[in-house]
Scaffold this motif. Sequence first.
Motif, PDB file in Angstrom:
ATOM      1  N   LEU A   1       0.826  -1.208   0.000  1.00  0.00           N
ATOM      2  CA  LEU A   1       0.000   0.000   0.000  1.00  0.00           C
ATOM      3  C   LEU A   1       0.864   1.264   0.000  1.00  0.00           C
ATOM      4  N   VAL A   2       1.916   1.287   0.787  1.00  0.00           N
ATOM      5  CA  VAL A   2       2.815   2.452   0.830  1.00  0.00           C
ATOM      6  C   VAL A   2       3.499   2.647  -0.518  1.00  0.00           C
ATOM      7  N   LEU A   3       3.988   1.550  -1.118  1.00  0.00           N
ATOM      8  CA  LEU A   3       4.653   1.677  -2.416  1.00  0.00           C
ATOM      9  C   LEU A   3       3.659   2.128  -3.488  1.00  0.00           C
ATOM     10  N   TYR A   4       2.439   1.644  -3.437  1.00  0.00           N
ATOM     11  CA  TYR A   4       1.416   2.070  -4.401  1.00  0.00           C
ATOM     12  C   TYR A   4       1.141   3.574  -4.258  1.00  0.00           C
ATOM     13  N   MET A   5       0.978   4.035  -3.030  1.00  0.00           N
ATOM     14  CA  MET A   5       0.690   5.461  -2.818  1.00  0.00           C
ATOM     15  C   MET A   5       1.893   6.331  -3.190  1.00  0.00           C
ATOM     16  N   TYR A   6       3.108   5.856  -2.984  1.00  0.00           N
ATOM     17  CA  TYR A   6       4.296   6.625  -3.280  1.00  0.00           C
ATOM     18  C   TYR A   6       4.458   6.808  -4.783  1.00  0.00           C
ATOM     19  N   PHE A   7       4.303   5.690  -5.542  1.00  0.00           N
ATOM     20  CA  PHE A   7       4.518   5.778  -6.987  1.00  0.00           C
ATOM     21  C   PHE A   7       3.313   6.327  -7.743  1.00  0.00           C
ATOM     22  N   ARG A   8       2.184   6.348  -7.110  1.00  0.00           N
ATOM     23  CA  ARG A   8       0.980   6.902  -7.732  1.00  0.00           C
ATOM     24  C   ARG A   8       1.127   8.428  -7.844  1.00  0.00           C
ATOM     25  N   GLY A   9       1.835   8.988  -6.944  1.00  0.00           N
ATOM     26  CA  GLY A   9       2.181  10.367  -7.039  1.00  0.00           C
ATOM     27  C   GLY A   9       1.410  11.308  -6.274  1.00  0.00           C
TER      28      GLY A   9
END
Length: 100
Positions: A92-100
């Motif tokens: 979830l953290v990686l998704y939110m980080y790369f989503r921008g």
Amino acid sequence: MELAERESDVSSVVGRAAGRVLPQPRARARTDGYAFCPDDGFWFRPAYTEGKCPLCGEAAPEGAPRSRLAQMEPSWLGIAGLALLSLVMLALVLYMYFRG
């Protein structure tokens, strides 16, 4: 009478030879989950056969062993749950980080 004596001699010789030729059951640790049926010389897992020999139906010496899940310490299940939850949070953290 002579035929009966010969037959018993032959059967005793064959019986001794079969004892040398047939494989003897190798020793297994009880931790393997196997049981040995002395009636038919068959190794089986009582956990899958309701604690009985599948060939003759005789009960295993120690009965059916507990399943692996029942043998597991409850704290290990908690640790596995926390590890799984940590991986979900990481995703979830990686998704939110790369989503921008």
